[in-house]
Motif scaffolding. Structure first.
Motif, PDB file in Angstrom:
ATOM      1  N   PRO A  76      48.747 -24.556 -68.979  1.00 28.71           N
ATOM      2  CA  PRO A  76      49.631 -24.754 -67.830  1.00 28.71           C
ATOM      3  C   PRO A  76      49.454 -23.656 -66.784  1.00 28.71           C
ATOM      4  CG  PRO A  76      50.813 -25.011 -69.894  1.00 28.71           C
ATOM      5  CD  PRO A  76      49.461 -24.468 -70.243  1.00 28.71           C
ATOM      6  N   ALA A  77      49.482 -24.038 -65.505  1.00 29.91           N
ATOM      7  CA  ALA A  77      49.337 -23.071 -64.416  1.00 29.91           C
ATOM      8  C   ALA A  77      50.626 -22.284 -64.251  1.00 29.91           C
ATOM      9  CB  ALA A  77      49.002 -23.804 -63.113  1.00 29.91           C
ATOM     10  N   ALA A  78      50.521 -21.040 -63.814  1.00 29.86           N
ATOM     11  CA  ALA A  78      51.691 -20.202 -63.576  1.00 29.86           C
ATOM     12  C   ALA A  78      52.438 -20.711 -62.355  1.00 29.86           C
ATOM     13  CB  ALA A  78      51.239 -18.759 -63.364  1.00 29.86           C
ATOM     14  N   ALA A  79      53.761 -20.567 -62.403  1.00 27.32           N
ATOM     15  CA  ALA A  79      54.571 -20.985 -61.264  1.00 27.32           C
ATOM     16  C   ALA A  79      54.206 -20.146 -60.057  1.00 27.32           C
ATOM     17  CB  ALA A  79      56.054 -20.831 -61.603  1.00 27.32           C
ATOM     18  N   GLY A  80      54.192 -20.776 -58.898  1.00 29.01           N
ATOM     19  CA  GLY A  80      53.810 -20.061 -57.690  1.00 29.01           C
ATOM     20  C   GLY A  80      54.788 -20.308 -56.561  1.00 29.01           C
ATOM     21  N   ASP A  81      54.287 -20.190 -55.353  1.00 26.43           N
ATOM     22  CA  ASP A  81      55.121 -20.345 -54.163  1.00 26.43           C
ATOM     23  C   ASP A  81      55.542 -21.795 -53.997  1.00 26.43           C
ATOM     24  OD1 ASP A  81      56.287 -19.002 -51.914  1.00 26.43           O
ATOM     25  OD2 ASP A  81      54.883 -20.104 -50.638  1.00 26.43           O
TER      26      ASP A  81
ATOM     27  N   LYS B 187      63.251 -22.493 -67.355  1.00 26.04           N
ATOM     28  CA  LYS B 187      62.303 -22.048 -66.342  1.00 26.04           C
ATOM     29  C   LYS B 187      62.472 -22.833 -65.056  1.00 26.04           C
ATOM     30  CE  LYS B 187      58.573 -20.695 -69.524  1.00 26.04           C
ATOM     31  NZ  LYS B 187      57.153 -20.952 -69.915  1.00 26.04           N
ATOM     32  N   PHE B 188      62.257 -22.150 -63.932  1.00 22.20           N
ATOM     33  CA  PHE B 188      62.062 -22.827 -62.658  1.00 22.20           C
ATOM     34  C   PHE B 188      60.572 -23.136 -62.535  1.00 22.20           C
ATOM     35  CE2 PHE B 188      65.931 -20.410 -60.939  1.00 22.20           C
ATOM     36  CZ  PHE B 188      66.741 -21.551 -60.884  1.00 22.20           C
ATOM     37  N   ASN B 189      60.251 -24.135 -61.726  1.00 20.14           N
ATOM     38  CA  ASN B 189      58.844 -24.478 -61.529  1.00 20.14           C
ATOM     39  C   ASN B 189      58.186 -23.674 -60.417  1.00 20.14           C
ATOM     40  OD1 ASN B 189      60.288 -25.839 -59.480  1.00 20.14           O
ATOM     41  ND2 ASN B 189      58.664 -27.380 -59.273  1.00 20.14           N
ATOM     42  N   VAL B 190      58.930 -22.782 -59.772  1.00 20.98           N
ATOM     43  CA  VAL B 190      58.385 -21.921 -58.721  1.00 20.98           C
ATOM     44  C   VAL B 190      58.884 -20.497 -58.949  1.00 20.98           C
ATOM     45  CG1 VAL B 190      58.228 -23.795 -57.021  1.00 20.98           C
ATOM     46  CG2 VAL B 190      60.292 -22.374 -57.120  1.00 20.98           C
ATOM     47  N   SER B 191      58.109 -19.518 -58.419  1.00 22.67           N
ATOM     48  CA  SER B 191      58.517 -18.127 -58.570  1.00 22.67           C
ATOM     49  C   SER B 191      58.767 -17.446 -57.228  1.00 22.67           C
ATOM     50  CB  SER B 191      57.441 -17.350 -59.332  1.00 22.67           C
ATOM     51  OG  SER B 191      56.210 -17.399 -58.642  1.00 22.67           O
ATOM     52  N   SER B 192      58.568 -18.172 -56.141  1.00 18.68           N
ATOM     53  CA  SER B 192      58.855 -17.585 -54.825  1.00 18.68           C
ATOM     54  C   SER B 192      59.091 -18.694 -53.811  1.00 18.68           C
ATOM     55  CB  SER B 192      57.697 -16.696 -54.360  1.00 18.68           C
ATOM     56  OG  SER B 192      56.495 -17.444 -54.247  1.00 18.68           O
ATOM     57  N   ILE B 193      59.930 -18.382 -52.824  1.00 14.33           N
ATOM     58  CA  ILE B 193      60.232 -19.310 -51.729  1.00 14.33           C
ATOM     59  C   ILE B 193      60.088 -18.535 -50.419  1.00 14.33           C
ATOM     60  CG2 ILE B 193      61.982 -20.762 -50.628  1.00 14.33           C
ATOM     61  CD1 ILE B 193      63.284 -21.112 -53.384  1.00 14.33           C
ATOM     62  N   THR B 194      59.285 -19.082 -49.520  1.00 12.91           N
ATOM     63  CA  THR B 194      59.130 -18.472 -48.200  1.00 12.91           C
ATOM     64  C   THR B 194      59.757 -19.387 -47.161  1.00 12.91           C
ATOM     65  OG1 THR B 194      57.056 -17.410 -48.865  1.00 12.91           O
ATOM     66  CG2 THR B 194      57.496 -17.578 -46.502  1.00 12.91           C
ATOM     67  N   VAL B 195      60.798 -18.904 -46.537  1.00 14.03           N
ATOM     68  CA  VAL B 195      61.533 -19.697 -45.547  1.00 14.03           C
ATOM     69  C   VAL B 195      60.865 -19.531 -44.172  1.00 14.03           C
ATOM     70  CG1 VAL B 195      63.761 -20.044 -44.408  1.00 14.03           C
ATOM     71  CG2 VAL B 195      63.677 -19.374 -46.845  1.00 14.03           C
ATOM     72  N   PRO B 196      60.529 -20.613 -43.488  1.00  8.63           N
ATOM     73  CA  PRO B 196      59.924 -20.481 -42.151  1.00  8.63           C
ATOM     74  C   PRO B 196      60.849 -19.730 -41.192  1.00  8.63           C
ATOM     75  CG  PRO B 196      59.657 -22.717 -42.991  1.00  8.63           C
ATOM     76  CD  PRO B 196      60.613 -22.038 -43.910  1.00  8.63           C
ATOM     77  N   ALA B 197      60.279 -18.814 -40.422  1.00  9.65           N
ATOM     78  CA  ALA B 197      61.080 -18.025 -39.484  1.00  9.65           C
ATOM     79  C   ALA B 197      61.698 -18.886 -38.393  1.00  9.65           C
ATOM     80  CB  ALA B 197      60.209 -16.940 -38.859  1.00  9.65           C
ATOM     81  N   SER B 198      61.144 -20.065 -38.175  1.00  8.17           N
ATOM     82  CA  SER B 198      61.671 -20.959 -37.141  1.00  8.17           C
ATOM     83  C   SER B 198      62.963 -21.655 -37.556  1.00  8.17           C
ATOM     84  CB  SER B 198      60.617 -22.022 -36.797  1.00  8.17           C
ATOM     85  OG  SER B 198      60.262 -22.778 -37.947  1.00  8.17           O
ATOM     86  N   CYS B 199      63.325 -21.584 -38.840  1.00  6.30           N
ATOM     87  CA  CYS B 199      64.524 -22.268 -39.334  1.00  6.30           C
ATOM     88  C   CYS B 199      65.757 -21.387 -39.159  1.00  6.30           C
ATOM     89  CB  CYS B 199      64.372 -22.614 -40.812  1.00  6.30           C
ATOM     90  SG  CYS B 199      63.034 -23.780 -41.180  1.00  6.30           S
ATOM     91  N   SER B 200      66.817 -21.974 -38.637  1.00  2.00           N
ATOM     92  CA  SER B 200      68.087 -21.251 -38.543  1.00  2.00           C
ATOM     93  C   SER B 200      68.915 -21.480 -39.798  1.00  2.00           C
ATOM     94  CB  SER B 200      68.874 -21.704 -37.313  1.00  2.00           C
ATOM     95  OG  SER B 200      69.126 -23.104 -37.362  1.00  2.00           O
TER      96      SER B 200
ATOM     97  N   LYS C 200      64.201 -16.811 -62.260  1.00  2.00           N
ATOM     98  CA  LYS C 200      64.402 -16.040 -61.024  1.00  2.00           C
ATOM     99  C   LYS C 200      63.113 -16.029 -60.232  1.00  2.00           C
ATOM    100  CE  LYS C 200      63.202 -11.680 -63.305  1.00  2.00           C
ATOM    101  NZ  LYS C 200      63.637 -10.295 -63.607  1.00  2.00           N
ATOM    102  N   GLY C 201      63.246 -15.666 -58.957  1.00  2.00           N
ATOM    103  CA  GLY C 201      62.095 -15.566 -58.078  1.00  2.00           C
ATOM    104  C   GLY C 201      62.494 -14.937 -56.761  1.00  2.00           C
ATOM    105  N   SER C 202      61.504 -14.610 -55.954  1.00  2.00           N
ATOM    106  CA  SER C 202      61.788 -13.977 -54.663  1.00  2.00           C
ATOM    107  C   SER C 202      61.984 -15.030 -53.585  1.00  2.00           C
ATOM    108  CB  SER C 202      60.621 -13.059 -54.266  1.00  2.00           C
ATOM    109  OG  SER C 202      59.432 -13.818 -54.100  1.00  2.00           O
ATOM    110  N   ILE C 203      62.817 -14.709 -52.594  1.00  2.00           N
ATOM    111  CA  ILE C 203      63.005 -15.564 -51.435  1.00  2.00           C
ATOM    112  C   ILE C 203      62.986 -14.663 -50.208  1.00  2.00           C
ATOM    113  CG2 ILE C 203      65.549 -15.505 -51.684  1.00  2.00           C
ATOM    114  CD1 ILE C 203      65.515 -18.380 -50.444  1.00  2.00           C
ATOM    115  N   SER C 204      62.215 -15.063 -49.200  1.00  2.00           N
ATOM    116  CA  SER C 204      62.057 -14.245 -47.997  1.00  2.00           C
ATOM    117  C   SER C 204      61.766 -15.139 -46.810  1.00  2.00           C
ATOM    118  CB  SER C 204      60.910 -13.251 -48.189  1.00  2.00           C
ATOM    119  OG  SER C 204      59.688 -13.933 -48.444  1.00  2.00           O
TER     120      SER C 204
END
Length: 224
Positions: free
Chosen positions: A88-93, A110-123, A218-222
């Motif tokens: 199995p592949a490691a969880a990613g973005d 487990k979550f299926n992702v380890s990071s979330i990148t929020v678009p800067a254009s989103c309010s 858990k995972g990072s969000i930015s």
């Protein structure tokens, strides 16, 4: 006639005396010399198509037999392998669509992702959570809570103190930026929050506040 018979008897007596006085005896068969056995050349011809026997041959041993412990005979390494034989592949973005993202939690905690990148254009940004497992909320509930990394342990501990009735989220906790409700297997939920809250400071984490889950889920969000 009597004279003739007497002469014949006398002649026989003289013959016996000349031969030693004994009649010849037949040879003892136990001491008889046996006739030589006929000699036939040994047949050393090997039948066509037949290999000569080799007493020193080593039995064939299969070299490709798979071990029972799941260890690769080629590398000597072990690993978690799924039914199809792939690792199995490691969880990613997470794959973000517009100003939202869909993530999953399962019965393996487990979550299926380890990071979330929020678009800067989103309010505003929406997280859609689906529990793809089968266990009920009481046994394997999942939610998504967002907080600063430095606050995560305290938020999780206070959530456990708040209990199941509160969804393991302390009411009015100012450290919490966003939180979904707690769900069980087969259920879905979502939360929408103000992106400006994670633009400064940080780093920030998303995690599950069910007792014991935050260590793995858990995972990072930015904002990117």
């Amino acid at each position: 006639m009597k004279l003739q018979a007497s002469l014949i008897a006398a002649a026989c007596a003289l013959a016996l005396s000349a031969c030693g006085g004994e009649s010849p005896q037949p040879a003892d068969p136990a001491f008889a010399t046996p006739p030589p056995a006929p000699t036939t050349p040994a047949d050393t011809t090997t039948p066509a198509g037949t290999a000569p026997a080799d007493d020193t041959a080593t039995p064939d041993v299969p070299v490709d037999a798979a071990p029972l412990d799941g260890t690769s005979t080629a590398t000597g390494e072990t690993g978690a392998v799924d039914a199809a034989g792939a690792t199995p592949a490691a969880a990613g973005d997470a794959a973000v669509t517009g100003c939202s993202v869909a993530i999953e939690g399962n019965d393996m905690m487990k979550f299926n992702v380890s990071s979330i990148t929020v678009p800067a254009s989103c309010s505003e940004f929406t997280i859609n959570l689906t529990h793809v497992g089968r266990l009920p909320e009481a046994a394997m509930g999942h939610n998504v809570v967002i907080a600063a990394t430095s606050d995560m342990a305290g938020v999780a501990a206070d959530g456990i103190s708040a209990g199941a009735s509160a969804g393991y989220v302390k009411a009015g906790d100012s450290r919490i930026i966003a939180a979904t409700e707690m769900i069980g297997g087969g259920e879905s939920t979502s939360v929408t929050f103000d992106v400006s809250k994670i633009k400064d400071g940080g780093p920030y984490e998303f995690f599950c506040s069910f007792p014991g889950h935050a260590a793995l889920m858990k995972g990072s969000i930015s904002v990117g």
